[in-house]
Design a protein around this motif. Structure first.
Motif, PDB file in Angstrom:
ATOM      1  N   ASN A 126       0.794  -1.232   0.000  1.00 18.39           N
ATOM      2  CA  ASN A 126       0.000   0.000   0.000  1.00 18.39           C
ATOM      3  C   ASN A 126       0.824   1.278   0.000  1.00 18.39           C
ATOM      4  OD1 ASN A 126      -2.606  -1.338   0.141  1.00 18.39           O
ATOM      5  ND2 ASN A 126      -1.953  -1.960   2.191  1.00 18.39           N
ATOM      6  N   SER A 127       2.108   1.196  -0.282  1.00 20.31           N
ATOM      7  CA  SER A 127       2.978   2.370  -0.149  1.00 20.31           C
ATOM      8  C   SER A 127       3.117   3.212  -1.409  1.00 20.31           C
ATOM      9  CB  SER A 127       4.374   1.927   0.305  1.00 20.31           C
ATOM     10  OG  SER A 127       4.975   1.133  -0.701  1.00 20.31           O
ATOM     11  N   THR A 128       2.555   2.789  -2.514  1.00 23.04           N
ATOM     12  CA  THR A 128       2.830   3.474  -3.781  1.00 23.04           C
ATOM     13  C   THR A 128       2.365   4.927  -3.806  1.00 23.04           C
ATOM     14  OG1 THR A 128       0.806   2.553  -4.729  1.00 23.04           O
ATOM     15  CG2 THR A 128       2.875   1.376  -5.173  1.00 23.04           C
ATOM     16  N   HIS A 129       1.474   5.305  -2.921  1.00 21.14           N
ATOM     17  CA  HIS A 129       1.018   6.701  -2.859  1.00 21.14           C
ATOM     18  C   HIS A 129       1.942   7.576  -2.003  1.00 21.14           C
ATOM     19  CE1 HIS A 129      -0.460   5.055   0.889  1.00 21.14           C
ATOM     20  NE2 HIS A 129      -0.536   6.294   1.335  1.00 21.14           N
ATOM     21  N   PHE A 133       8.379   6.151  -2.038  1.00 20.52           N
ATOM     22  CA  PHE A 133       7.912   4.796  -1.759  1.00 20.52           C
ATOM     23  C   PHE A 133       8.923   3.724  -2.165  1.00 20.52           C
ATOM     24  CE2 PHE A 133       6.377   5.131  -6.104  1.00 20.52           C
ATOM     25  CZ  PHE A 133       6.484   3.839  -6.603  1.00 20.52           C
ATOM     26  N   THR A 134       9.781   4.010  -3.148  1.00 14.40           N
ATOM     27  CA  THR A 134      10.753   2.988  -3.539  1.00 14.40           C
ATOM     28  C   THR A 134      11.791   2.778  -2.422  1.00 14.40           C
ATOM     29  OG1 THR A 134      12.076   4.609  -4.752  1.00 14.40           O
ATOM     30  CG2 THR A 134      10.448   3.330  -6.010  1.00 14.40           C
ATOM     31  N   LEU A 135      12.133   3.843  -1.711  1.00 15.88           N
ATOM     32  CA  LEU A 135      13.047   3.700  -0.571  1.00 15.88           C
ATOM     33  C   LEU A 135      12.359   2.969   0.575  1.00 15.88           C
ATOM     34  CD1 LEU A 135      14.784   7.193  -0.514  1.00 15.88           C
ATOM     35  CD2 LEU A 135      15.805   5.004  -1.149  1.00 15.88           C
ATOM     36  N   ILE A 136      11.102   3.277   0.776  1.00  7.27           N
ATOM     37  CA  ILE A 136      10.321   2.588   1.811  1.00  7.27           C
ATOM     38  C   ILE A 136      10.264   1.101   1.499  1.00  7.27           C
ATOM     39  CG2 ILE A 136       7.986   2.325   2.761  1.00  7.27           C
ATOM     40  CD1 ILE A 136       7.712   5.427   2.338  1.00  7.27           C
ATOM     41  N   ARG A 137       9.974   0.777   0.264  1.00 11.98           N
ATOM     42  CA  ARG A 137       9.908  -0.625  -0.128  1.00 11.98           C
ATOM     43  C   ARG A 137      11.262  -1.308   0.028  1.00 11.98           C
ATOM     44  NH1 ARG A 137       5.988  -1.585  -5.319  1.00 11.98           N
ATOM     45  NH2 ARG A 137       4.081  -1.753  -4.078  1.00 11.98           N
ATOM     46  N   PHE A 138      12.324  -0.611  -0.321  1.00 14.50           N
ATOM     47  CA  PHE A 138      13.650  -1.187  -0.146  1.00 14.50           C
ATOM     48  C   PHE A 138      13.915  -1.473   1.328  1.00 14.50           C
ATOM     49  CE2 PHE A 138      18.192  -1.092   0.588  1.00 14.50           C
ATOM     50  CZ  PHE A 138      18.652  -1.985  -0.369  1.00 14.50           C
ATOM     51  N   ASP A 139      13.587  -0.521   2.184  1.00 11.74           N
ATOM     52  CA  ASP A 139      13.787  -0.711   3.626  1.00 11.74           C
ATOM     53  C   ASP A 139      12.972  -1.895   4.148  1.00 11.74           C
ATOM     54  OD1 ASP A 139      15.545   1.426   3.734  1.00 11.74           O
ATOM     55  OD2 ASP A 139      14.071   2.836   4.530  1.00 11.74           O
ATOM     56  N   ILE A 140      11.787  -2.085   3.617  1.00 11.75           N
ATOM     57  CA  ILE A 140      10.951  -3.212   4.032  1.00 11.75           C
ATOM     58  C   ILE A 140      11.606  -4.529   3.631  1.00 11.75           C
ATOM     59  CG2 ILE A 140       8.757  -4.390   3.568  1.00 11.75           C
ATOM     60  CD1 ILE A 140       7.491  -1.514   3.476  1.00 11.75           C
ATOM     61  N   ILE A 141      12.079  -4.602   2.401  1.00 13.30           N
ATOM     62  CA  ILE A 141      12.737  -5.826   1.930  1.00 13.30           C
ATOM     63  C   ILE A 141      14.003  -6.084   2.739  1.00 13.30           C
ATOM     64  CG2 ILE A 141      13.886  -6.924  -0.040  1.00 13.30           C
ATOM     65  CD1 ILE A 141      10.755  -6.826  -0.203  1.00 13.30           C
ATOM     66  N   GLU A 168       6.276  -3.858 -10.147  1.00 15.06           N
ATOM     67  CA  GLU A 168       6.081  -3.846 -11.600  1.00 15.06           C
ATOM     68  C   GLU A 168       7.249  -3.248 -12.358  1.00 15.06           C
ATOM     69  OE1 GLU A 168       2.298  -1.960 -12.235  1.00 15.06           O
ATOM     70  OE2 GLU A 168       1.236  -3.520 -11.111  1.00 15.06           O
ATOM     71  N   ASP A 169       7.994  -2.365 -11.733  1.00 13.32           N
ATOM     72  CA  ASP A 169       9.121  -1.723 -12.402  1.00 13.32           C
ATOM     73  C   ASP A 169      10.341  -2.646 -12.343  1.00 13.32           C
ATOM     74  OD1 ASP A 169      11.464  -0.177 -12.936  1.00 13.32           O
ATOM     75  OD2 ASP A 169      10.391   1.656 -12.406  1.00 13.32           O
ATOM     76  N   PRO A 170      10.850  -3.100 -13.496  1.00  9.87           N
ATOM     77  CA  PRO A 170      11.974  -4.045 -13.517  1.00  9.87           C
ATOM     78  C   PRO A 170      13.220  -3.520 -12.787  1.00  9.87           C
ATOM     79  CG  PRO A 170      11.089  -3.716 -15.734  1.00  9.87           C
ATOM     80  CD  PRO A 170      10.381  -2.759 -14.836  1.00  9.87           C
ATOM     81  N   LYS A 171      13.438  -2.217 -12.874  1.00  6.05           N
ATOM     82  CA  LYS A 171      14.601  -1.616 -12.209  1.00  6.05           C
ATOM     83  C   LYS A 171      14.522  -1.835 -10.702  1.00  6.05           C
ATOM     84  CE  LYS A 171      16.386   2.979 -11.119  1.00  6.05           C
ATOM     85  NZ  LYS A 171      16.172   4.411 -11.356  1.00  6.05           N
ATOM     86  N   TYR A 172      13.372  -1.561 -10.118  1.00  2.00           N
ATOM     87  CA  TYR A 172      13.226  -1.703  -8.674  1.00  2.00           C
ATOM     88  C   TYR A 172      13.083  -3.158  -8.249  1.00  2.00           C
ATOM     89  CZ  TYR A 172      13.177   3.292  -8.471  1.00  2.00           C
ATOM     90  OH  TYR A 172      13.551   4.605  -8.588  1.00  2.00           O
ATOM     91  N   LYS A 173      12.473  -3.954  -9.095  1.00  2.00           N
ATOM     92  CA  LYS A 173      12.383  -5.392  -8.802  1.00  2.00           C
ATOM     93  C   LYS A 173      13.794  -5.964  -8.665  1.00  2.00           C
ATOM     94  CE  LYS A 173       9.170  -8.087 -10.493  1.00  2.00           C
ATOM     95  NZ  LYS A 173       8.334  -8.963 -11.327  1.00  2.00           N
ATOM     96  N   LYS A 174      14.681  -5.566  -9.580  1.00  2.00           N
ATOM     97  CA  LYS A 174      16.068  -6.031  -9.539  1.00  2.00           C
ATOM     98  C   LYS A 174      16.777  -5.515  -8.285  1.00  2.00           C
ATOM     99  CE  LYS A 174      20.302  -6.045 -12.246  1.00  2.00           C
ATOM    100  NZ  LYS A 174      20.973  -5.606 -13.469  1.00  2.00           N
TER     101      LYS A 174
END
Length: 183
Positions: A126-129, A133-141, A168-174
């Motif tokens: 739910n962080s995309t808003h 959010f990409t840093l938040i997601r990285f910290d979560i992982i 969905e973004d290949p760059k961030y998935k990687k």
């Protein structure tokens, strides 16, 4: 609580930033292991979660997360929401420091681990808003990796990999997947 630990908590109030930082480091080191004085500082730390000073908010979360393993009464379960709110702090650096520490609560027991896993997974989804959010997601992982490394629970790894697949973004998935390389 012994006089040395008590003095570190007093030094957090010093005007000298070097004294404050040394005290912070000493408390973080002391709380890496179970301590018998957690409840002597618990209410003060809980109150600091909403302090005007973002440094106090950040320290309070980090200390409480470290003290989770020293909480036989389960106070943290009651206070989790207040701790979690600081992961959404208006000061992004405070939010990140908090989010980067929250996984330590999962070391305190099964109930705490499940609460952390549920909260981190929900936040990832739910962080995309959110800003950054990409840093938040990285910290979560990264938090999930830290927890997995400590408790050796395959379920934690599986949750992380499922979350990475939702990106969905290949760059961030990687980028997120790179956290789990060499596992």
């Amino acid at each position: 609580m012994d006089k040395v630990i008590e003095s570190y908590f007093q030094d957090l109030e010093s005007q000298d930033k070097n004294i404050q930082y040394k005290a912070y480091q000493q408390i973080m080191t002391a709380t890496e292991e179970k301590v018998d004085w957690a409840y002597e500082v618990w209410d003060r730390l809980k109150n600091n979660l909403t302090d005007r000073d973002n440094h106090k908010r950040s320290q309070a979360v980090q200390f409480l997360c470290n003290l989770a393993k020293s909480d036989p009464e389960g106070r943290l379960l009651e206070d989790f929401h207040a701790i979690w709110e600081v992961t959404k702090d208006q000061k992004f650096v405070t939010a990140r420091h908090s989010l980067q520490s929250i996984w330590k609560i999962g070391l305190a027991g099964t109930v705490q681990k499940e609460l952390v896993l549920k909260s981190l997974a929900s936040r990832f989804i739910n962080s995309t808003h959110e800003k950054n959010f990409t840093l938040i997601r990285f910290d979560i992982i990264q938090s999930l990796r830290n927890l997995s490394d400590e408790i050796k629970d395959e379920k934690v790894k599986q949750i992380a990999l499922e979350l990475i697949e939702k990106e969905e973004d290949p760059k961030y998935k990687k980028k997120y997947a790179s956290v789990w390389k060499n596992v």
